[in-house]
Design a protein around this motif. Structure first.
Motif, PDB file in Angstrom:
ATOM      1  N   THR A   1      -8.453  -0.344   3.381  1.00  0.00           N
ATOM      2  CA  THR A   1      -7.980   0.646   2.418  1.00  0.00           C
ATOM      3  C   THR A   1      -7.608   1.911   3.188  1.00  0.00           C
ATOM      4  OG1 THR A   1      -9.356  -0.293   0.676  1.00  0.00           O
ATOM      5  CG2 THR A   1      -8.619   1.979   0.369  1.00  0.00           C
ATOM      6  N   PHE A   2      -6.309   2.274   3.100  1.00  0.00           N
ATOM      7  CA  PHE A   2      -5.842   3.451   3.821  1.00  0.00           C
ATOM      8  C   PHE A   2      -4.484   3.878   3.275  1.00  0.00           C
ATOM      9  CE2 PHE A   2      -4.394  -0.261   6.108  1.00  0.00           C
ATOM     10  CZ  PHE A   2      -3.097   0.019   6.502  1.00  0.00           C
ATOM     11  N   ILE A   3      -4.084   5.089   3.628  1.00  0.00           N
ATOM     12  CA  ILE A   3      -2.768   5.623   3.285  1.00  0.00           C
ATOM     13  C   ILE A   3      -1.971   5.724   4.578  1.00  0.00           C
ATOM     14  CG2 ILE A   3      -1.504   7.582   2.324  1.00  0.00           C
ATOM     15  CD1 ILE A   3      -4.152   8.237   0.775  1.00  0.00           C
ATOM     16  N   TYR A   4      -0.793   5.117   4.595  1.00  0.00           N
ATOM     17  CA  TYR A   4       0.092   5.120   5.756  1.00  0.00           C
ATOM     18  C   TYR A   4       1.290   6.006   5.451  1.00  0.00           C
ATOM     19  CZ  TYR A   4       4.114   3.534   8.469  1.00  0.00           C
ATOM     20  OH  TYR A   4       5.247   3.500   9.232  1.00  0.00           O
TER      21      TYR A   4
ATOM     22  N   ASN B   1      -7.583  -2.679  -0.270  1.00  0.00           N
ATOM     23  CA  ASN B   1      -8.041  -4.039   0.079  1.00  0.00           C
ATOM     24  C   ASN B   1      -6.886  -4.875   0.636  1.00  0.00           C
ATOM     25  OD1 ASN B   1     -10.705  -3.505  -0.749  1.00  0.00           O
ATOM     26  ND2 ASN B   1     -10.124  -3.893  -2.864  1.00  0.00           N
ATOM     27  N   ASN B   2      -6.119  -4.274   1.520  1.00  0.00           N
ATOM     28  CA  ASN B   2      -4.972  -4.888   2.200  1.00  0.00           C
ATOM     29  C   ASN B   2      -3.815  -5.251   1.282  1.00  0.00           C
ATOM     30  OD1 ASN B   2      -5.816  -4.678   4.893  1.00  0.00           O
ATOM     31  ND2 ASN B   2      -7.148  -6.461   4.650  1.00  0.00           N
ATOM     32  N   LYS B   3      -3.781  -4.731   0.062  1.00  0.00           N
ATOM     33  CA  LYS B   3      -2.645  -4.934  -0.831  1.00  0.00           C
ATOM     34  C   LYS B   3      -1.814  -3.656  -0.829  1.00  0.00           C
ATOM     35  CE  LYS B   3      -5.032  -8.287  -3.569  1.00  0.00           C
ATOM     36  NZ  LYS B   3      -6.074  -8.412  -4.527  1.00  0.00           N
ATOM     37  N   GLU B   4      -0.536  -3.799  -0.477  1.00  0.00           N
ATOM     38  CA  GLU B   4       0.339  -2.640  -0.293  1.00  0.00           C
ATOM     39  C   GLU B   4       1.036  -2.222  -1.583  1.00  0.00           C
ATOM     40  OE1 GLU B   4       4.034  -1.207   2.580  1.00  0.00           O
ATOM     41  OE2 GLU B   4       3.538  -3.338   2.460  1.00  0.00           O
ATOM     42  N   VAL B   5       1.062  -0.909  -1.823  1.00  0.00           N
ATOM     43  CA  VAL B   5       1.849  -0.314  -2.898  1.00  0.00           C
ATOM     44  C   VAL B   5       2.664   0.827  -2.273  1.00  0.00           C
ATOM     45  CG1 VAL B   5       1.822   0.860  -5.134  1.00  0.00           C
ATOM     46  CG2 VAL B   5       0.065  -0.852  -4.620  1.00  0.00           C
ATOM     47  N   GLN B   6       3.976   0.773  -2.441  1.00  0.00           N
ATOM     48  CA  GLN B   6       4.863   1.784  -1.868  1.00  0.00           C
ATOM     49  C   GLN B   6       4.697   3.132  -2.570  1.00  0.00           C
ATOM     50  OE1 GLN B   6       7.269   1.568   0.655  1.00  0.00           O
ATOM     51  NE2 GLN B   6       6.481  -0.453   1.137  1.00  0.00           N
ATOM     52  N   ILE B   7       4.826   4.203  -1.792  1.00  0.00           N
ATOM     53  CA  ILE B   7       4.918   5.557  -2.337  1.00  0.00           C
ATOM     54  C   ILE B   7       6.390   5.804  -2.632  1.00  0.00           C
ATOM     55  CG2 ILE B   7       4.594   8.016  -1.874  1.00  0.00           C
ATOM     56  CD1 ILE B   7       2.349   7.144   0.127  1.00  0.00           C
ATOM     57  N   ILE B   8       6.717   6.150  -3.894  1.00  0.00           N
ATOM     58  CA  ILE B   8       8.129   6.324  -4.270  1.00  0.00           C
ATOM     59  C   ILE B   8       8.473   7.763  -4.641  1.00  0.00           C
ATOM     60  CG2 ILE B   8       8.414   3.921  -4.964  1.00  0.00           C
ATOM     61  CD1 ILE B   8       8.248   4.961  -7.914  1.00  0.00           C
ATOM     62  N   GLY B   9       7.472   8.630  -4.708  1.00  0.00           N
ATOM     63  CA  GLY B   9       7.727  10.023  -5.045  1.00  0.00           C
ATOM     64  C   GLY B   9       6.573  10.900  -4.631  1.00  0.00           C
ATOM     65  N   GLY B  10       6.830  12.202  -4.642  1.00  0.00           N
ATOM     66  CA  GLY B  10       5.747  13.133  -4.376  1.00  0.00           C
ATOM     67  C   GLY B  10       5.886  13.887  -3.079  1.00  0.00           C
ATOM     68  N   THR B  11       4.847  14.655  -2.799  1.00  0.00           N
ATOM     69  CA  THR B  11       4.799  15.491  -1.607  1.00  0.00           C
ATOM     70  C   THR B  11       3.390  15.485  -1.039  1.00  0.00           C
ATOM     71  OG1 THR B  11       4.218  17.483  -2.847  1.00  0.00           O
ATOM     72  CG2 THR B  11       6.566  17.092  -2.476  1.00  0.00           C
TER      73      THR B  11
ATOM     74  N   ASP C   1      15.784  13.925   7.692  1.00  0.00           N
ATOM     75  CA  ASP C   1      15.628  15.322   8.086  1.00  0.00           C
ATOM     76  C   ASP C   1      14.163  15.646   8.344  1.00  0.00           C
ATOM     77  OD1 ASP C   1      18.347  15.914   7.792  1.00  0.00           O
ATOM     78  OD2 ASP C   1      18.107  16.372   5.644  1.00  0.00           O
ATOM     79  N   PRO C   2      13.888  16.765   9.031  1.00  0.00           N
ATOM     80  CA  PRO C   2      12.492  17.194   9.198  1.00  0.00           C
ATOM     81  C   PRO C   2      11.816  17.423   7.846  1.00  0.00           C
ATOM     82  CG  PRO C   2      13.922  18.394  10.691  1.00  0.00           C
ATOM     83  CD  PRO C   2      14.817  17.625   9.757  1.00  0.00           C
ATOM     84  N   TYR C   3      10.526  17.279   7.847  1.00  0.00           N
ATOM     85  CA  TYR C   3       9.667  17.465   6.664  1.00  0.00           C
ATOM     86  C   TYR C   3       9.941  16.424   5.580  1.00  0.00           C
ATOM     87  CZ  TYR C   3       8.525  21.826   8.968  1.00  0.00           C
ATOM     88  OH  TYR C   3       8.120  22.754   9.885  1.00  0.00           O
ATOM     89  N   LYS C   4      10.290  15.222   6.002  1.00  0.00           N
ATOM     90  CA  LYS C   4      10.495  14.089   5.090  1.00  0.00           C
ATOM     91  C   LYS C   4       9.562  12.959   5.511  1.00  0.00           C
ATOM     92  CE  LYS C   4      13.979  16.037   2.964  1.00  0.00           C
ATOM     93  NZ  LYS C   4      13.943  16.471   1.596  1.00  0.00           N
ATOM     94  N   PHE C   5       9.224  12.073   4.549  1.00  0.00           N
ATOM     95  CA  PHE C   5       8.326  10.960   4.856  1.00  0.00           C
ATOM     96  C   PHE C   5       8.604   9.781   3.931  1.00  0.00           C
ATOM     97  CE2 PHE C   5       6.175  12.583   1.165  1.00  0.00           C
ATOM     98  CZ  PHE C   5       5.480  11.508   0.638  1.00  0.00           C
ATOM     99  N   ASN C   6       8.085   8.647   4.322  1.00  0.00           N
ATOM    100  CA  ASN C   6       7.918   7.516   3.421  1.00  0.00           C
ATOM    101  C   ASN C   6       6.569   6.903   3.742  1.00  0.00           C
ATOM    102  OD1 ASN C   6       8.256   5.791   5.643  1.00  0.00           O
ATOM    103  ND2 ASN C   6      10.359   5.324   5.140  1.00  0.00           N
ATOM    104  N   GLY C   7       6.098   6.019   2.887  1.00  0.00           N
ATOM    105  CA  GLY C   7       4.787   5.454   3.161  1.00  0.00           C
ATOM    106  C   GLY C   7       4.308   4.504   2.094  1.00  0.00           C
ATOM    107  N   SER C   8       3.069   4.073   2.287  1.00  0.00           N
ATOM    108  CA  SER C   8       2.426   3.109   1.402  1.00  0.00           C
ATOM    109  C   SER C   8       0.944   3.394   1.321  1.00  0.00           C
ATOM    110  CB  SER C   8       2.600   1.681   1.942  1.00  0.00           C
ATOM    111  OG  SER C   8       3.952   1.312   2.000  1.00  0.00           O
ATOM    112  N   VAL C   9       0.356   2.858   0.268  1.00  0.00           N
ATOM    113  CA  VAL C   9      -1.092   2.867   0.116  1.00  0.00           C
ATOM    114  C   VAL C   9      -1.539   1.417   0.189  1.00  0.00           C
ATOM    115  CG1 VAL C   9      -3.016   3.443  -1.401  1.00  0.00           C
ATOM    116  CG2 VAL C   9      -0.971   4.866  -1.390  1.00  0.00           C
ATOM    117  N   PHE C  10      -2.579   1.172   0.961  1.00  0.00           N
ATOM    118  CA  PHE C  10      -3.152  -0.167   1.065  1.00  0.00           C
ATOM    119  C   PHE C  10      -4.550  -0.130   0.455  1.00  0.00           C
ATOM    120  CE2 PHE C  10       0.120  -0.002   4.199  1.00  0.00           C
ATOM    121  CZ  PHE C  10       0.616  -1.288   4.301  1.00  0.00           C
TER     122      PHE C  10
END
Length: 163
Positions: A70-73, A111-121, A100-109
């Motif tokens: 369980t982690f945030i990538y 129990n090893n199940k991935e859910v994409q981050i689609i919005g936010g800061t 551009d700078p100050y941009k990201f993408n990522g996922s939350v895992f």
């Protein structure tokens, strides 16, 4: 008799309130009513040539990403290639080479199940030996993740120079 009844009501109320509200540590993330404590953070500089790229992993349940279920990538671009810049980072759907700078993408895992981050800061402020991260993300499944981390972090240098 009345004092005994009042005492019992008071004890019951204290018990109910203490078990009804889960204490949230300073290092946590929350999705709905579920809370996970964050044990550690790994920050890796993966920049190459003149392109900034950093990986920020907020880890629950263990101190090492390699052991985490369980982690945030977060994959992000900073304003420099040598350190993570303090500031507010926004979600981006562009490829790393176009980001551009100050941009990201990522996922939350979870129990090893991935859910994409689609919005936010998220905001980050780093000092020499500690980091502060505050997050507010919308997930692909419609959930909202909030959380924060304040404390020490592991720093890894995976940057590449093609000189």
């Amino acid at each position: 008799m009345r004092n005994i009844l009042l005492t019992l009501v008071a004890l019951f109320s204290i018990f109910f309130l203490s078990t009804s509200f889960k204490t949230i540590s300073d290092n946590y993330f929350k999705i709905g009513d579920k809370v996970w404590n964050l044990q550690s953070v790994e920050l890796a500089n993966e920049s190459y040539d003149t392109k900034s790229k950093f990986e920020l992993d907020l880890i629950s349940g263990t101190n090492k990403l390699s052991d985490a279920e369980t982690f945030i990538y977060l994959s992000l671009t900073s304003s420099t290639t040598y350190n993570l810049s303090n500031g507010i980072y926004e979600i981006s759907n562009t490829s790393l080479s176009e980001r551009d700078p100050y941009k990201f993408n990522g996922s939350v895992f979870i129990n090893n199940k991935e859910v994409q981050i689609i919005g936010g800061t998220f905001s980050v402020e780093g000092l020499k030996n500690s980091i502060f991260v505050n997050m507010n993300f919308k997930l692909a499944n419609g959930d909202v993740l909030t959380g924060s981390y304040t404390g020490a972090f592991s720093s890894l240098n995976r940057s590449k120079s093609y000189e």
